[in-house]
Design a protein around this motif. Structure first.
Motif, PDB file in Angstrom:
ATOM      1  N   ASP A 172       3.139  13.552  10.936  1.00 19.90           N
ATOM      2  CA  ASP A 172       1.993  13.037  11.680  1.00 19.90           C
ATOM      3  C   ASP A 172       0.931  12.459  10.746  1.00 19.90           C
ATOM      4  OD1 ASP A 172       3.247  13.905  13.951  1.00 19.90           O
ATOM      5  OD2 ASP A 172       2.038  15.710  14.184  1.00 19.90           O
ATOM      6  N   PHE A 173       0.684  13.153   9.634  1.00 20.47           N
ATOM      7  CA  PHE A 173      -0.335  12.706   8.690  1.00 20.47           C
ATOM      8  C   PHE A 173       0.017  11.344   8.106  1.00 20.47           C
ATOM      9  CE2 PHE A 173      -1.933  12.681   4.246  1.00 20.47           C
ATOM     10  CZ  PHE A 173      -3.290  12.758   4.488  1.00 20.47           C
ATOM     11  N   LEU A 174       1.276  11.165   7.712  1.00 18.10           N
ATOM     12  CA  LEU A 174       1.680   9.886   7.136  1.00 18.10           C
ATOM     13  C   LEU A 174       1.689   8.779   8.179  1.00 18.10           C
ATOM     14  CD1 LEU A 174       4.489  11.045   4.679  1.00 18.10           C
ATOM     15  CD2 LEU A 174       2.147  10.361   4.145  1.00 18.10           C
ATOM     16  N   ALA A 175       2.079   9.114   9.427  1.00 18.96           N
ATOM     17  CA  ALA A 175       2.018   8.118  10.501  1.00 18.96           C
ATOM     18  C   ALA A 175       0.571   7.718  10.775  1.00 18.96           C
ATOM     19  CB  ALA A 175       2.670   8.667  11.769  1.00 18.96           C
ATOM     20  N   TRP A 176      -0.313   8.686  10.716  1.00 17.60           N
ATOM     21  CA  TRP A 176      -1.740   8.421  10.921  1.00 17.60           C
ATOM     22  C   TRP A 176      -2.277   7.501   9.826  1.00 17.60           C
ATOM     23  CZ3 TRP A 176      -5.622  10.460   7.567  1.00 17.60           C
ATOM     24  CH2 TRP A 176      -6.935  10.260   8.002  1.00 17.60           C
ATOM     25  N   TYR A 222       0.841  -1.193   0.000  1.00 20.69           N
ATOM     26  CA  TYR A 222       0.000   0.000   0.000  1.00 20.69           C
ATOM     27  C   TYR A 222       0.876   1.243   0.000  1.00 20.69           C
ATOM     28  CZ  TYR A 222      -3.645  -3.306   1.341  1.00 20.69           C
ATOM     29  OH  TYR A 222      -4.517  -4.362   1.372  1.00 20.69           O
ATOM     30  N   GLN A 223       0.456   2.217  -0.787  1.00 24.56           N
ATOM     31  CA  GLN A 223       1.098   3.532  -0.776  1.00 24.56           C
ATOM     32  C   GLN A 223       0.175   4.502  -0.065  1.00 24.56           C
ATOM     33  OE1 GLN A 223       2.654   5.395  -4.512  1.00 24.56           O
ATOM     34  NE2 GLN A 223       1.292   7.079  -3.936  1.00 24.56           N
ATOM     35  N   VAL A 224       0.681   5.177   0.980  1.00 23.30           N
ATOM     36  CA  VAL A 224      -0.143   6.150   1.694  1.00 23.30           C
ATOM     37  C   VAL A 224      -0.001   7.522   1.037  1.00 23.30           C
ATOM     38  CG1 VAL A 224      -0.270   4.948   3.897  1.00 23.30           C
ATOM     39  CG2 VAL A 224       1.713   6.373   3.428  1.00 23.30           C
ATOM     40  N   ALA A 253       9.679   8.754   7.247  1.00 24.18           N
ATOM     41  CA  ALA A 253       9.884   7.378   6.795  1.00 24.18           C
ATOM     42  C   ALA A 253       9.811   6.365   7.923  1.00 24.18           C
ATOM     43  CB  ALA A 253      11.234   7.262   6.080  1.00 24.18           C
ATOM     44  N   LYS A 254       9.875   6.823   9.171  1.00 26.21           N
ATOM     45  CA  LYS A 254       9.843   5.877  10.285  1.00 26.21           C
ATOM     46  C   LYS A 254       8.552   5.077  10.335  1.00 26.21           C
ATOM     47  CE  LYS A 254      12.980   8.263  13.493  1.00 26.21           C
ATOM     48  NZ  LYS A 254      13.092   8.919  14.819  1.00 26.21           N
ATOM     49  N   ALA A 255       7.458   5.644   9.882  1.00 26.93           N
ATOM     50  CA  ALA A 255       6.166   4.963   9.937  1.00 26.93           C
ATOM     51  C   ALA A 255       5.978   3.974   8.794  1.00 26.93           C
ATOM     52  CB  ALA A 255       5.038   5.985   9.922  1.00 26.93           C
ATOM     53  N   LEU A 256       6.923   3.923   7.859  1.00 31.58           N
ATOM     54  CA  LEU A 256       6.783   3.092   6.666  1.00 31.58           C
ATOM     55  C   LEU A 256       7.598   1.813   6.800  1.00 31.58           C
ATOM     56  CD1 LEU A 256       7.363   5.946   4.051  1.00 31.58           C
ATOM     57  CD2 LEU A 256       5.178   5.226   5.053  1.00 31.58           C
ATOM     58  N   ASP A 257       7.188   0.789   6.060  1.00 37.60           N
ATOM     59  CA  ASP A 257       7.981  -0.430   5.990  1.00 37.60           C
ATOM     60  C   ASP A 257       9.141  -0.278   5.016  1.00 37.60           C
ATOM     61  OD1 ASP A 257       6.281  -1.914   7.742  1.00 37.60           O
ATOM     62  OD2 ASP A 257       4.850  -2.129   6.102  1.00 37.60           O
ATOM     63  N   VAL A 258       8.894   0.431   3.941  1.00 34.76           N
ATOM     64  CA  VAL A 258       9.925   0.628   2.920  1.00 34.76           C
ATOM     65  C   VAL A 258       9.755   2.034   2.363  1.00 34.76           C
ATOM     66  CG1 VAL A 258       8.462  -0.460   1.161  1.00 34.76           C
ATOM     67  CG2 VAL A 258      10.911  -0.270   0.758  1.00 34.76           C
ATOM     68  N   PHE A 314       3.551  -4.559   2.341  1.00 34.89           N
ATOM     69  CA  PHE A 314       4.315  -3.422   2.848  1.00 34.89           C
ATOM     70  C   PHE A 314       3.507  -2.140   2.776  1.00 34.89           C
ATOM     71  CE2 PHE A 314       5.516  -3.876  -1.682  1.00 34.89           C
ATOM     72  CZ  PHE A 314       5.157  -2.626  -2.161  1.00 34.89           C
ATOM     73  N   ILE A 315       3.978  -1.148   3.527  1.00 37.41           N
ATOM     74  CA  ILE A 315       3.465   0.216   3.451  1.00 37.41           C
ATOM     75  C   ILE A 315       4.596   1.118   2.990  1.00 37.41           C
ATOM     76  CG2 ILE A 315       2.485   2.157   4.723  1.00 37.41           C
ATOM     77  CD1 ILE A 315       1.315   0.148   6.703  1.00 37.41           C
ATOM     78  N   THR A 316       4.322   1.960   2.004  1.00 29.64           N
ATOM     79  CA  THR A 316       5.335   2.874   1.477  1.00 29.64           C
ATOM     80  C   THR A 316       4.701   4.233   1.210  1.00 29.64           C
ATOM     81  OG1 THR A 316       7.108   3.095  -0.167  1.00 29.64           O
ATOM     82  CG2 THR A 316       4.988   2.261  -0.951  1.00 29.64           C
ATOM     83  N   GLN A 317       5.509   5.154   0.756  1.00 30.54           N
ATOM     84  CA  GLN A 317       5.058   6.479   0.329  1.00 30.54           C
ATOM     85  C   GLN A 317       5.975   6.964  -0.763  1.00 30.54           C
ATOM     86  OE1 GLN A 317       5.434  10.174   0.519  1.00 30.54           O
ATOM     87  NE2 GLN A 317       3.253  10.533   0.289  1.00 30.54           N
ATOM     88  N   ASN A 318       5.425   7.647  -1.750  1.00 28.43           N
ATOM     89  CA  ASN A 318       6.260   8.157  -2.831  1.00 28.43           C
ATOM     90  C   ASN A 318       6.691   9.589  -2.522  1.00 28.43           C
ATOM     91  OD1 ASN A 318       3.544   8.984  -3.194  1.00 28.43           O
ATOM     92  ND2 ASN A 318       3.922   9.436  -5.356  1.00 28.43           N
TER      93      ASN A 318
END
Length: 727
Positions: A281-285, A203-205, A325-330, A299-303
């Motif tokens: 905070d938004f991405l961690a949420w 998933y991409q947040v 990036a701490k809230a992401l898996d990759v 996995f959870i990621t963000q671009n």
């Protein structure tokens, strides 16, 4: 389970950050926990730490990837007619094995409040699964639907320029409670619907998330609350930022002014920091929400994206990438770069080095890069292959194009995907087919490349922001890139570290460009780094102000004068100033924008200024300090001088080897693959053929399947690539 990711963030943070993170827990949870619950959290930290660690080992590690991913973003919703079957067939022919979907069409998924339509998602998921193509689901929250704005106009961010209008993407206030509530609803509805589908690998947040300049009354109120937690009293706040200046002193919290009009660099920079915290905070949420639905092997990621100069360039000023990036898996990244005669590979390498460094050297995903892109970026023959393997050479495990097809209406019709608007095979698509075949064939050799570098560049979002307030024409990212680019051109591997990075001592050479704002604790770490044997290369305007952007009252360079062995109190903007040095050729225009008139205390002078008034002052110095060496650059100078400075620093750190004898446009990148074998990539960023005499252990050139011996010449055609795996 949703709060566990936030608890992990809490327990990973320094003691001084606990209060702020406790507040973040309260604001990020959707349930109405009372304030008293969070006020008692300090007492629970030991138990929370054990809980977080038990889950954190799972959260901190991405699921093991079994093959290289080669993909595209795909938007069935945008198609002028139904051609899903043809697209899947063409993807299979090109070796596409992953697509990203759903991240940009909230209004299609939820046409009216609470009424959902997942038909596009379902048909793409089913078609891709049948074809053996994996899917990354994006949360669709970066572009808001019309009904949401009609019902809750305040979801549109109020910026320094007034309230945003509907139409563009990323025009919302990511902290607005109505936006958050409906974003959560669509995320939960989508993920609840698709969570058991076997095609989904991750998933991409959101999408290239930033705060988008949100600065309206509600955000200003949040900022005041943030400042109340940060400072014990208004007296402490006024002193930290020097608010007696121009009667800016705040004597009651209810009098706290909006930051839209502030002239105080410290307060303005703090507000920028607060806006970046909104993103973290938004991405961690969002990640915490997704984690309630995802399976252990997903996995959870963000671009993330980078700074922008018409293409990806430098550090993103609006996001603290390492914190977010701490809230992401990759970690994931979008890298867009010039092409044709302007293709150098530098942006690919820089973006990759930043993203790999976000999570301590972990492999990463390129979630967006161009296939054709802007009209001026349509690649020459061979360049698409060169670009794809360049991403792998920095440690990427996926290369994904934005996007599969070109759009036929609205805003981005100028942008070309892998296919043009006619959907027919074209030379770029045909070249992509060769990449797909090679990725599939060589996955076991090229997947999970590990890189161990002895050079790092220390960057700072705080320094970047503060520099913007100094207003004298120097750009932080341009200075940073002026020191990164020579490392790339001389084939010196580099990591990027920020002030949160724990172990600077693992690097033999640390380059610090324009660290304008920094706490004393960070400067003390740099002092200790040199004392213990490191080589520090630090530039002008470093240590100038503290973390509140108050200029230090000590002799400059503040906090670094001892380790660098120099002082100065005068600085100026030069005209017709050169350098006096045997190491650097004389040139009257050599020094521009900024000079510091350095007086050595213990340092050796490497260059003085060539000028009738400033010739008595040092420009570049070198100081033996403890077991290490500190080089200080007191002026903004030409790329040629910076190249010489970087080259000398690498040599003095004993890091100049065989690979450094190769020069741009011939580039080599190296890493250890999952088979525990060294892999050497060779690239020719030129239309002229090149030759490399291979200097390493005997091995196999993977693309052609040919044996390679030490000393053998490798022929690199125009825009060519060869990859040697040692035996």
């Amino acid at each position: 389970m949703g709060g566990v990711a936030l608890i992990v963030l809490l327990c990973q943070s320094k003691a001084g950050e606990m209060d702020g993170l406790l507040y973040r827990l309260r604001t990020c949870f959707t349930l109405p926990y009372p304030a008293t619950f969070f006020s008692q959290m300090h007492k629970l930290l030991p138990a929370l730490l054990l809980l977080a660690l038990s889950f954190g080992r799972v959260l901190a590690q991405a699921p093991k990837q079994d093959k290289l991913l080669y993909g595209v973003a795909y938007y069935d919703e945008y198609m002028p007619y139904d051609r899903l079957a043809q697209d899947v067939q063409m993807m299979k022919a090109a070796g596409i094995n992953v697509v990203r979907i759903a991240e940009s069409t909230w209004s299609t998924l939820e046409p009216q409040e609470g009424k959902f339509d997942f038909s596009h998602v379902d048909r793409v998921l089913n078609a891709m699964h049948k074809a053996g193509i994996r899917v990354i689901i994006g949360t669709p929250t970066y572009a808001v639907p019309t009904w949401l704005v009609r019902k809750y106009p305040d979801v549109l961010a109020v910026t320094n320029h007034g309230q945003n209008q509907y139409g563009p993407r990323q025009n919302m206030d990511i902290s607005n409670p109505d936006y958050r509530r409906h974003a959560e609803a669509v995320i939960r509805a989508l993920l609840g619907h698709v969570k058991d589908h076997p095609a989904i690998i991750g998933y991409q947040v959101d999408n290239e998330t930033k705060a988008y300049g949100t600065a309206g009354p509600a955000v200003q109120k949040q900022f005041v609350q943030y400042m109340q937690r940060k400072f014990s009293s208004l007296d402490a706040l006024n002193k930290a930022y020097g608010l007696d200046y121009w009667s800016n002193r705040i004597n009651a919290w209810e009098d706290f002014p909006s930051m839209v009009g502030t002239i105080n660099a410290g307060l303005g920079s703090e507000f920028n920091r607060f806006q970046r915290q909104l993103v973290t905070d938004f991405l961690a949420w969002q990640a915490a929400l997704v984690r309630e639905y995802k399976k252990p092997d997903q996995f959870i990621t963000q671009n993330f994206d980078l700074g922008w100069r018409g293409h990806s360039f430098g550090i993103q000023p609006e996001v603290d990438h390492f914190a977010a990036a701490k809230a992401l898996d990759v970690a994931g990244i979008d890298i867009y770069h010039p092409s044709q005669d302007q293709l150098t590979g530098t942006e690919i390498a820089f973006g990759g080095d930043v993203t790999r460094s976000m999570k301590g050297g972990q492999n990463y995903l390129v979630l967006e890069t161009e296939a054709q892109g802007f009209p001026q970026w349509v690649p020459y023959p061979g360049q698409l292959r060169l670009q794809a393997f360049s991403h792998l050479a920095s440690g990427a495990n996926m290369v994904e194009y934005w996007h599969w097809h070109s759009t036929h209406n609205s805003f981005e019709t100028y942008w070309k995907g892998l296919l043009s608007q006619d959907f027919q095979p074209n030379p770029v698509y045909d070249e992509a087919k060769t990449i797909g075949r090679d990725f599939q064939r060589l996955s076991s050799n090229l997947l999970n490349l590990k890189k161990t570098n002895k050079v790092a560049i220390l960057f700072s979002n705080e320094a970047l922001t503060a520099e913007g307030w100094f207003r004298n024409g120097l750009d932080y990212n341009e200075v940073l890139r002026s020191f990164y680019d020579p490392l790339y051109r001389h084939n010196v591997g580099c990591d990027l570290v920020d002030p949160s990075s724990p172990n600077l001592n693992q690097y033999s050479l640390l380059i610090v460009p324009m660290l304008y704002a920094a706490p004393a604790s960070l400067l003390a770490r740099l002092d200790q780094y040199v004392q213990q044997g490191g080589h520090l290369l630090v530039t002008y305007r470093s240590g100038f102000s503290d973390e509140h952007v108050q200029v230090r009252s000590s002799m400059q360079p503040g906090g670094l004068s001892k380790v660098c062995g120099v002082t100065y109190s005068l600085f100026t903007t030069p005209s017709g100033v050169g350098l006096q040095s045997d190491a650097y050729p004389a040139d009257k225009g050599q020094v521009t924008n900024w000079i510091e008139l350095l007086t050595p205390t213990t340092a050796k002078v490497l260059a003085r200024y060539e000028h009738p008034a400033w010739g008595q002052y040092a420009a570049i110095t070198e100081n033996q300090y403890g077991k290490g060496l500190a080089t200080y650059v007191g002026c903004h100078t030409t790329d040629a001088v910076v190249d010489k400075l970087v080259t000398d620093a690498v040599k003095k750190a004993n890091l100049w080897g065989i690979d450094q004898e190769l020069q741009f446009p011939l580039i080599t990148r190296v890493g250890l693959n999952q088979r525990r074998k060294q892999v050497h990539y060779y690239f020719n960023y030129s239309a002229t053929p090149g030759t490399v005499r291979y200097p390493h252990g005997a091995g196999k050139e993977l693309l052609a399947g040919m044996a390679v011996r030490q000393g053998q010449e490798l022929q690199l055609g125009p825009w060519g690539v060869q990859i040697v795996e040692e035996k």
